[in-house]
Design an enzyme around this catalytic site. Sequence first.
Site, short mmCIF file in Angstrom:
data_model
loop_
_atom_site.label_atom_id
_atom_site.label_comp_id
_atom_site.label_asym_id
_atom_site.label_seq_id
_atom_site.Cartn_x
_atom_site.Cartn_y
_atom_site.Cartn_z
N ASP A 153 -25.32 -5.61 -32.32
CA ASP A 153 -24.59 -5.18 -33.49
C ASP A 153 -25.34 -4.15 -34.33
O ASP A 153 -24.76 -3.51 -35.18
CB ASP A 153 -24.23 -6.38 -34.38
CG ASP A 153 -25.46 -7.18 -34.79
OD1 ASP A 153 -26.58 -6.76 -34.46
OD2 ASP A 153 -25.29 -8.24 -35.42
N GLU A 176 5.91 1.89 7.99
CA GLU A 176 6.24 3.29 7.75
C GLU A 176 5.72 4.19 8.87
O GLU A 176 6.32 5.21 9.19
CB GLU A 176 5.68 3.75 6.40
CG GLU A 176 6.41 3.15 5.20
CD GLU A 176 5.75 3.52 3.89
OE1 GLU A 176 4.69 4.19 3.93
OE2 GLU A 176 6.28 3.16 2.82
N VAL A 231 2.13 11.14 4.93
CA VAL A 231 2.74 10.54 3.74
C VAL A 231 2.76 9.02 3.87
O VAL A 231 2.54 8.29 2.89
CB VAL A 231 4.16 11.09 3.53
CG1 VAL A 231 4.89 10.33 2.43
CG2 VAL A 231 4.12 12.57 3.20
N ALA A 232 3.01 8.52 5.08
CA ALA A 232 3.06 7.07 5.28
C ALA A 232 1.70 6.42 5.07
O ALA A 232 1.63 5.26 4.67
CB ALA A 232 3.58 6.76 6.69
N ASP A 291 -26.95 -11.57 -28.18
CA ASP A 291 -27.65 -11.68 -29.45
C ASP A 291 -27.41 -13.07 -30.00
O ASP A 291 -26.56 -13.81 -29.49
CB ASP A 291 -27.12 -10.61 -30.41
CG ASP A 291 -28.06 -10.33 -31.56
OD1 ASP A 291 -29.10 -11.01 -31.65
OD2 ASP A 291 -27.75 -9.44 -32.37
N THR A 340 10.68 2.22 -4.94
CA THR A 340 10.87 0.77 -4.82
C THR A 340 9.57 -0.01 -4.91
O THR A 340 9.56 -1.18 -5.29
CB THR A 340 11.55 0.44 -3.47
OG1 THR A 340 10.69 0.81 -2.40
CG2 THR A 340 12.87 1.18 -3.34
N GLU A 363 0.54 6.74 -2.43
CA GLU A 363 0.74 7.57 -3.61
C GLU A 363 0.73 6.76 -4.92
O GLU A 363 0.34 7.27 -5.96
CB GLU A 363 2.06 8.34 -3.51
CG GLU A 363 2.11 9.39 -2.42
CD GLU A 363 2.54 8.81 -1.07
OE1 GLU A 363 2.69 9.58 -0.13
OE2 GLU A 363 2.73 7.58 -0.99
#
Length: 892
Positions: A602, A671, A280-281, A327, A701, A285
């Site tokens: 165009d 982490e 997870v660290a 163009d 956070t 995510e």
Amino acid sequence: MPPAEVDGREPPTELFRHLRSTPAGLRSREAARRLTVYGPNELARRRGRRWPRQLLAQFTQPLAVLLMIAAGLAWAGHAPALAVAVVAVIVLNAAFAFVQERQAERAVEALAAYLPDSARVMRDGVLIEAPARDLVPGDVMQVDEGDRICADARLVDGSVAIDLSALNGESVPAVRTADAELAPGPLLEARELIFSGTSCTAGQARAVVTHTGMRTEIGRIAALSQRGKVEPSPLERQVRRATWIIAAVAVLAGAAFLPIGVLAGLGWAAAITFAIGLIVANVPEGLLPTITLALAGGVRELARSGAVVKRLSAVETLGSTTVICTDKTGTLTENRMRVTRVWVAGEDRDAAGAAADRPGRELVRAAALCTTAHLAGDGTPGDTGDPTELALLRLAADAGVPVHAADRDAARTALYAFDPRTKRMSIAAGGHLFSKGAPESVVPLCATILGGTRADVAAAVDRYAAQGLRVLAIARRSSVPAGGRETAEAQLTLLGLVAMADPPRAAVPAAVAAAHRAGITVHVITGDYGPTAAQIAAQVGIGAANRRVITGAELEHMGDADLDRLLGDHQEVVFARSSPEGKLRVCEALRAEGHIVAMTGDGVNDAPALRRADIGVAMGRTGTDVACEAATMVLTDDNFATIVRAVEAGRRVYDNVRKFVLYIFAHAVPEVVPFLIFAISGGAVPLPLTVLQILAIDLGTETLPALALGRERAEPGLMDRPPRSPRSGVIDRRLLVRAWGLLGVTSALLVTAGFFWVLWRAGWHPGAVLPAEVEAKAATMTFAGIVACQIGTAMASRTDYAALRTIGVFSNRLLLGGIAFEIVFAAALIYVPAFQPVFGTAALGAAELAFLAPFPVLVWGVDEIYRARLRGRRPGPKGPNGSARGGARGVE
């Protein structure tokens, strides 16, 4: 000869024989048989992928897989609300990408809209109204003014003026006549052919159908538009590669450290908790939603400045642009004809002094009287009529001799409409005849030339033509004799010449100069004539004094190696009279050299190149629906300067993506370190951080400050550096060194110090068993320490090289709001009793808060010193002549 092989330029008698038809058309039974053989006269759609497979593909993208892992871990960590939120992000991003892919398939549907519902054809010797889809080769159809043509055909009687702008980009209608002399050359320039998807602006004629459906020119363009597939943008490729690496590292780290934890003395349950926390660290995510929302912010900003982007990743691709193929009409120019010079009384004058004397006023008034157009507010809400006539009316208004439409029409006693054969028109009013038209048509009818000789007139015409100007001759006759048009248009007096052009937009020269400073090469690819296009290119600063002008015919005979050499020397080229294949070929040649190409267009003919380019840019005001559907970006103001602004915005968005990636990655180290300490100590040190606390950081956070970094203002010198190499990644070695080795290590040291300081104050030593509330407070100190370091990291991430003061410490109010939110959010998890047992937190006292207070300044200060050292070694931005050209070789 089968109709599919008919060229169409044969003499009518021979063509009727090849098509097994007659001037009276086909019989109904034969037409029905041919409809069975050749199919309906409509554009076929390429069979697309089945939509379930398209939708499923969105869930196998690497970022989606990472988020699925995060959702599963959140669920395993007993956080169902977070798991549901992550799944919602996966579904929303997949749905958005799915819709964008499906949108590309609508280009051929827009092409089909260019075909009318019905046509007037000869069947059984009678002129009838038949469904357009039922037309077949050999049918004889009638074309009148205002008709939309529904098949490729060869005129067999009469003459018409055809608006070919959708196919060749020319704003001036082309004359097509049945008795034109046969000449080799491109089909679109054949004076006897008309084409599906174009419209008749004047005249009447009959034509025999030669090609229908996908065999027409517009069908060929539809086939080109379907060729190939939309490729991922540089950002999509880089993020996909980086996220697979991150996923592999996260999973391998978790799997590798699982046995390490067991060997270190942890139980299996604790080791599994440790492994999940490590994964997870390492998994960012918040990366996918943050990138998506940052790009969406760029899309909204571009929309406010006149550029509507249809695909989020295109914002970043714009910032990578190394070549712009533009163009001419409406993009570099105003798409509004304007009189620039006049020849009157034997002298050449600027338009501003056209009516300085009586001969000039007579010339200007006569030119304005010989019109049927209406200026906005003069009987109509907007400008209506031929662009050339509107230019003459504006000249009269600016010169102080305005001609009002109501007075002009009321005084007119006769109108001889523009004849495509003679290239002139005349009107009778107040006992006088006024004529205007091509000099080669009007001058031979003049018995008198005011202020000069025929040689003077010829010299003036040649001079204006060399400048890329369109020239009209204005003549008058003092009486209107009876006997019809041919008698009236004789014995004229030439009042003078009027030269006009579609002038460059005022903002374009500065925008071209900005593109050059940014190391971007600009090529002009237009359907207009070479001298006109070269003149406009010179006026806006595209190309050197000896700029190359390559016509469509020259490009067609040019080999691939020669084209590569032409484009490889980084000289700007004007491609004139270009065909859809030529435009597409230039685009593919540039992309093969590693360039990121922005292509404007165009018309219907631009659709293949718009789709093939990295960034297809369509004109919103004058562009066809086909071009807008095929393009990635639509300009609501049709202005080249908006493209350069979009490039600047794209560069800023890319830089900002790097900023919040740096911000997100920097927190991986603080982490991960607590779990390493826990594992290496064999459980002797309490777990410094819980999995749920990591998820609260990564999805709580961290998110708002990361989004705010996506809206950061540009650093100085953004457009004074060459384009970055397409091979350079969003995540490179310097970013990782800065994120993990500098900001991450600094944060990890501070966070670890806070954790052990709390334990030390409680009397802890290795192996000691402390009360649960003390361990909770120590873990909370780790959590709060990471949040405090996030604040410093956010301020440090705001610039890549420059000092923070150059953009303003308090200039990003969104970031200040995001920091305030993360403080409140963290405080709620720490101090609200209901959240404490869920997240494993405990209230911190004044001493702990005082210990945390310097963390943001320390983290930011370390990075500020690092950037100051980088600036000392980095050369300043290069000037216009020092920038690297041809961004495929540029550096970041």
